[in-house]
Scaffold this active site. Sequence first.
Site, mmCIF file in Angstrom:
data_model
loop_
_atom_site.group_PDB
_atom_site.id
_atom_site.type_symbol
_atom_site.label_atom_id
_atom_site.label_comp_id
_atom_site.label_asym_id
_atom_site.label_seq_id
_atom_site.Cartn_x
_atom_site.Cartn_y
_atom_site.Cartn_z
ATOM 1 N N SER A 97 44.623 68.933 81.748
ATOM 2 C CA SER A 97 44.895 67.496 81.707
ATOM 3 C C SER A 97 43.830 66.803 80.879
ATOM 4 C CB SER A 97 44.870 66.931 83.126
ATOM 5 O OG SER A 97 44.902 65.526 83.112
ATOM 6 N N TYR A 127 40.961 65.927 91.382
ATOM 7 C CA TYR A 127 42.036 66.568 90.608
ATOM 8 C C TYR A 127 41.523 66.851 89.189
ATOM 9 C CZ TYR A 127 46.328 66.719 87.776
ATOM 10 O OH TYR A 127 47.308 67.064 86.874
#
Length: 255
Positions: free
Chosen positions: A147, A160
Amino acid sequence: MEKKKVPKRLQSKVAIVTASTQGIGFGIVERLGLEGASVVVSSRKQKNVDEAVEKLKAQGIDAFGIVCHVSNAQHRQILVQKTIQRYGKIDIVVCNAAVNPSTDPILSTQESALDKLWEVNVKSSILLLQDLAPHLEKGSSVIFITSIAAFQPQVPTSMYGVTKTALLGLTKALAAEMGPDTRVNAVAPGVVPTHFASFITRNSEVRRANEEKTLLNRLGTTEDMAAATAFLASDDASYITGETLVVAGGMPSRL
């Protein structure tokens, strides 16, 4: 909108994509299939797996579905066994499964949430590859979906983001360990409006703020992520390993 013509770079390849019944995962498995690969779809719910396989087969894709909760050891082993029984080999593995059970600051995150983040986002990919590695063909390709948040983890998804940072390191380490027969790379998506990212994209102000952070003034699409993944899986990327390809419309991405 007419679908773009896709190259047929993956004929006779067999690809496993985890968490591939919706969102970015489904976009990837669809693109790999359209490029000629036989694809193995997996996620936690049988209904979702069946629906995804049906959609793929309707496009003439050779698709096979297996229920797999990536943090379940037996599920991972069955995923590998059934793929080998059906196709006899594995050429492409895309580790896409991820969870974000907490939006708390890191120092307020419950231990159970920390365990789940680590288990699904990082550890399960390592354990799946331990099961898969003996079956990977020479010239195979492993791709982690990380990400843009890996480069600058931010509230409310800080932890995360940290697990996605771990995947950047895992990509480098495994590229060294699995070379020269297997290439290992990662794709780092920017903000893509999917069910997973709905907390970012359903609020129009937050969405606009994210669009403005890009140089292309738009959010990403699942097709953008799928195209980058298919490139890394193909022989067009045969001299690329240990790299993370950022697909984020020009959002800043320095570690």
